[in-house]
Design an enzyme around this catalytic site. Structure first.
Site, PDB file in Angstrom:
ATOM      1  N   TYR A   1     -27.461 -73.229 -14.043  1.00  0.00           N
ATOM      2  CA  TYR A   1     -28.622 -73.391 -13.143  1.00  0.00           C
ATOM      3  C   TYR A   1     -28.639 -72.309 -12.070  1.00  0.00           C
ATOM      4  O   TYR A   1     -29.685 -71.831 -11.658  1.00  0.00           O
ATOM      5  CB  TYR A   1     -28.608 -74.793 -12.524  1.00  0.00           C
ATOM      6  CG  TYR A   1     -29.156 -75.816 -13.478  1.00  0.00           C
ATOM      7  CD1 TYR A   1     -28.302 -76.591 -14.274  1.00  0.00           C
ATOM      8  CD2 TYR A   1     -30.524 -75.989 -13.644  1.00  0.00           C
ATOM      9  CE1 TYR A   1     -28.806 -77.500 -15.187  1.00  0.00           C
ATOM     10  CE2 TYR A   1     -31.041 -76.891 -14.552  1.00  0.00           C
ATOM     11  CZ  TYR A   1     -30.178 -77.647 -15.328  1.00  0.00           C
ATOM     12  OH  TYR A   1     -30.684 -78.538 -16.247  1.00  0.00           O
TER      13      TYR A   1
ATOM     14  N   ARG B   1     -30.157 -69.433 -13.646  1.00  0.00           N
ATOM     15  CA  ARG B   1     -31.612 -69.629 -13.766  1.00  0.00           C
ATOM     16  C   ARG B   1     -32.277 -69.459 -12.411  1.00  0.00           C
ATOM     17  O   ARG B   1     -33.386 -68.915 -12.300  1.00  0.00           O
ATOM     18  CB  ARG B   1     -31.911 -71.021 -14.343  1.00  0.00           C
ATOM     19  CG  ARG B   1     -31.581 -71.150 -15.812  1.00  0.00           C
ATOM     20  CD  ARG B   1     -31.873 -72.558 -16.315  1.00  0.00           C
ATOM     21  NE  ARG B   1     -33.300 -72.864 -16.284  1.00  0.00           N
ATOM     22  CZ  ARG B   1     -33.786 -74.099 -16.458  1.00  0.00           C
ATOM     23  NH1 ARG B   1     -32.958 -75.113 -16.639  1.00  0.00           N
ATOM     24  NH2 ARG B   1     -35.082 -74.322 -16.439  1.00  0.00           N
TER      25      ARG B   1
ATOM     26  N   ASP C   1     -39.282 -73.083 -11.338  1.00  0.00           N
ATOM     27  CA  ASP C   1     -39.013 -71.722 -10.843  1.00  0.00           C
ATOM     28  C   ASP C   1     -39.751 -71.372  -9.547  1.00  0.00           C
ATOM     29  O   ASP C   1     -39.527 -70.311  -8.972  1.00  0.00           O
ATOM     30  CB  ASP C   1     -39.371 -70.691 -11.941  1.00  0.00           C
ATOM     31  CG  ASP C   1     -40.805 -70.873 -12.477  1.00  0.00           C
ATOM     32  OD1 ASP C   1     -40.990 -70.722 -13.707  1.00  0.00           O
ATOM     33  OD2 ASP C   1     -41.701 -71.199 -11.686  1.00  0.00           O
TER      34      ASP C   1
ATOM     35  N   HIS D   1     -40.511 -81.923 -12.511  1.00  0.00           N
ATOM     36  CA  HIS D   1     -39.118 -81.865 -12.976  1.00  0.00           C
ATOM     37  C   HIS D   1     -38.188 -81.282 -11.921  1.00  0.00           C
ATOM     38  O   HIS D   1     -37.097 -80.807 -12.244  1.00  0.00           O
ATOM     39  CB  HIS D   1     -39.024 -81.065 -14.282  1.00  0.00           C
ATOM     40  CG  HIS D   1     -39.680 -81.762 -15.427  1.00  0.00           C
ATOM     41  ND1 HIS D   1     -40.018 -81.122 -16.605  1.00  0.00           N
ATOM     42  CD2 HIS D   1     -40.077 -83.041 -15.572  1.00  0.00           C
ATOM     43  CE1 HIS D   1     -40.581 -82.003 -17.424  1.00  0.00           C
ATOM     44  NE2 HIS D   1     -40.643 -83.169 -16.826  1.00  0.00           N
TER      45      HIS D   1
ATOM     46  N   CYS E   1     -20.634 -83.964   3.332  1.00  0.00           N
ATOM     47  CA  CYS E   1     -19.973 -85.175   2.794  1.00  0.00           C
ATOM     48  C   CYS E   1     -18.931 -84.855   1.726  1.00  0.00           C
ATOM     49  O   CYS E   1     -18.287 -85.747   1.193  1.00  0.00           O
ATOM     50  CB  CYS E   1     -21.022 -86.136   2.229  1.00  0.00           C
ATOM     51  SG  CYS E   1     -21.775 -85.578   0.706  1.00  0.00           S
TER      52      CYS E   1
ATOM     53  N   ALA F   1     -51.415 -67.254 -21.077  1.00  0.00           N
ATOM     54  CA  ALA F   1     -51.871 -67.634 -19.733  1.00  0.00           C
ATOM     55  C   ALA F   1     -52.327 -66.409 -18.943  1.00  0.00           C
ATOM     56  O   ALA F   1     -53.363 -66.448 -18.264  1.00  0.00           O
ATOM     57  CB  ALA F   1     -50.724 -68.332 -18.994  1.00  0.00           C
TER      58      ALA F   1
HETATM   59  P1  OAD Z   1     -41.400 -75.257 -24.003  1.00  0.00           P
HETATM   60  O1  OAD Z   1     -40.430 -74.122 -24.100  1.00  0.00           O
HETATM   61  O2  OAD Z   1     -41.142 -76.541 -24.760  1.00  0.00           O
HETATM   62  O3  OAD Z   1     -42.863 -74.787 -24.452  1.00  0.00           O
HETATM   63  C1  OAD Z   1     -43.387 -73.601 -23.954  1.00  0.00           C
HETATM   64  C2  OAD Z   1     -44.798 -73.487 -24.481  1.00  0.00           C
HETATM   65  O4  OAD Z   1     -45.374 -72.319 -23.909  1.00  0.00           O
HETATM   66  C3  OAD Z   1     -44.866 -73.324 -26.002  1.00  0.00           C
HETATM   67  O5  OAD Z   1     -45.850 -74.208 -26.516  1.00  0.00           O
HETATM   68  C4  OAD Z   1     -45.289 -71.872 -26.182  1.00  0.00           C
HETATM   69  O6  OAD Z   1     -46.139 -71.713 -27.308  1.00  0.00           O
HETATM   70  C5  OAD Z   1     -46.071 -71.629 -24.921  1.00  0.00           C
HETATM   71  N1  OAD Z   1     -46.151 -70.220 -24.502  1.00  0.00           N
HETATM   72  C6  OAD Z   1     -45.290 -69.209 -24.761  1.00  0.00           C
HETATM   73  N2  OAD Z   1     -45.722 -68.069 -24.173  1.00  0.00           N
HETATM   74  C7  OAD Z   1     -46.883 -68.385 -23.508  1.00  0.00           C
HETATM   75  C8  OAD Z   1     -47.802 -67.658 -22.715  1.00  0.00           C
HETATM   76  N3  OAD Z   1     -47.626 -66.338 -22.479  1.00  0.00           N
HETATM   77  N4  OAD Z   1     -48.877 -68.312 -22.196  1.00  0.00           N
HETATM   78  C9  OAD Z   1     -49.072 -69.628 -22.444  1.00  0.00           C
HETATM   79  N5  OAD Z   1     -48.235 -70.393 -23.197  1.00  0.00           N
HETATM   80  C10 OAD Z   1     -47.151 -69.764 -23.720  1.00  0.00           C
HETATM   81  O7  OAD Z   1     -41.536 -75.568 -22.457  1.00  0.00           O
HETATM   82  P2  OAD Z   1     -42.192 -76.843 -21.799  1.00  0.00           P
HETATM   83  O8  OAD Z   1     -43.318 -77.378 -22.611  1.00  0.00           O
HETATM   84  O9  OAD Z   1     -42.479 -76.505 -20.382  1.00  0.00           O
HETATM   85  O10 OAD Z   1     -37.828 -80.595 -19.010  1.00  0.00           O
HETATM   86  O11 OAD Z   1     -40.990 -77.898 -21.834  1.00  0.00           O
HETATM   87  C11 OAD Z   1     -41.219 -79.128 -21.174  1.00  0.00           C
HETATM   88  C12 OAD Z   1     -39.906 -79.631 -20.680  1.00  0.00           C
HETATM   89  O12 OAD Z   1     -38.963 -79.645 -21.752  1.00  0.00           O
HETATM   90  C13 OAD Z   1     -39.242 -78.766 -19.635  1.00  0.00           C
HETATM   91  O13 OAD Z   1     -39.784 -78.942 -18.361  1.00  0.00           O
HETATM   92  C14 OAD Z   1     -37.834 -79.331 -19.683  1.00  0.00           C
HETATM   93  C15 OAD Z   1     -37.664 -79.588 -21.159  1.00  0.00           C
HETATM   94  O14 OAD Z   1     -37.110 -80.842 -21.417  1.00  0.00           O
HETATM   95  C16 OAD Z   1     -36.697 -80.856 -18.249  1.00  0.00           C
HETATM   96  O15 OAD Z   1     -35.840 -80.034 -18.101  1.00  0.00           O
HETATM   97  C17 OAD Z   1     -36.662 -82.220 -17.656  1.00  0.00           C
END
Ligand code: OAD
Length: 258
Positions: free
Chosen positions: A70, A73, A107, A122, A160, A241
């Site tokens: 982390y 990150r 982030d 999150h 603590c 995006a």
């Molecule tokens: P993912 O890595 O699961 O998905 C990322 C998504 O972004 C995918 O559908 C890609 O196709 C898309 N993507 C990639 N490049 C992109 C771009 N330039 N513009 C737009 N979209 C793009 O990440 P999340 O969906 O955020 O939770 O994952 C959700 C959660 O899964 C995270 O927050 C984390 C994990 O469990 C926790 O840590 C609690």
């Protein structure tokens, strides 16, 4: 709903909207150089599965490894900058009565771009805290060498003495109550929801666009890949995006100036 292209249809969805919600995932930060959650981990981390690191059990088993991951990150997030898509959301917010960003990202890039109403579902890489009393801990006070070899002794709380942990929600942990309440209230009142850069497979976040749609909101998905949400959204815009969001703002500004 006229117009074949997703930009036109998305602009039409937003034209009369007053309350807009944006749900973002890791894809929103991809063009800032922050890898998505499911990107293969790079370099020293390539042998680890993020699902194995982002859990209370992993922290209990190997606190140094999880802390280092982390902290790494956090450093990468600090080194990254918001891109044109983040900037477009700041401009988009000016056009509506309510404009709420609900992000799964940790982030801080939305806030650094200037977005003011951001719900961090999150948690945040900026919110390191002690694991007992929740006392905040400032990662920028920690030496630059930390995190390089995954053997850093986990710092302890000055107040603590408990181990410092990331302020990010781990698998199996509940989401922050206030974030959940605000997120659900915003989608229940929304006229339109933009879903940007999420694989839409992690609940409860993935439920939010469906809550909005059930009460009549239009849902626009912006993602270069298809997701489980793609077949139920009002508009499935297969685009990055950083390309789609600036184009959307430009179209709305052009339409207004006519
Ligand atoms: P993912 O890595 O699961 O998905 C990322 C998504 O972004 C995918 O559908 C890609 O196709 C898309 N993507 C990639 N490049 C992109 C771009 N330039 N513009 C737009 N979209 C793009 O990440 P999340 O969906 O955020 O939770 O994952 C959700 C959660 O899964 C995270 O927050 C984390 C994990 O469990 C926790 O840590 C609690």
């Amino acid at each position: 709903m006229s117009g074949a292209d997703p930009l036109t249809r998305s602009a039409e969805c937003l034209a009369d909207a007053q309350r807009v919600v944006v749900l973002t995932g890791a894809g929103m930060s991809r063009e800032s150089g922050v890898p998505t959650f499911r990107d293969a981990l790079t370099g020293l981390w390539s042998r680890y599965d993020p699902m194995q690191l982002a859990t209370p059990e992993a922290f209990a088993h190997d606190p140094s490894l999880v802390f280092d991951w982390y902290f790494e990150r956090w450093r990468r997030a600090r080194a990254a900058s918001p891109h044109a898509g983040h900037d477009a959301l700041v401009r988009l917010a000016l056009r509506f009565e309510r404009f709420t960003i609900i992000t799964q990202n940790v982030d801080g890039l939305h806030q650094r771009a200037g977005s003011s109403e951001v719900i961090e579902l999150h948690g945040s890489l900026e919110a390191f805290r002690c694991s007992d009393e929740g006392h905040p801990w400032d990662p920028s006070q920690f030496g630059a060498s930390a995190g390089a070899d995954h053997s850093t002794a986990v710092p302890v709380c000055d107040a603590c003495g408990a181990s410092i942990r990331p302020g990010v929600v781990w698998f199996g942990e509940s989401l922050p109550d206030n974030a959940v309440r605000s997120a659900w209230a915003s989608v229940e009142a929304a006229d339109a929801v933009l879903v940007v850069g999420t694989s839409a497979i992690v609940y409860p976040a993935a439920e939010l666009p469906l809550v909005a749609q059930r009460q009549g909101a239009s849902v626009i998905e912006i993602n270069p890949d298809r997701t489980p949400l793609s077949q139920v959204t009002t508009v499935a815009w297969v685009e990055r995006a950083g390309a789609a969001l600036p184009a959307l703002v430009k179209r709305l500004e052009q339409t207004e100036s006519k």
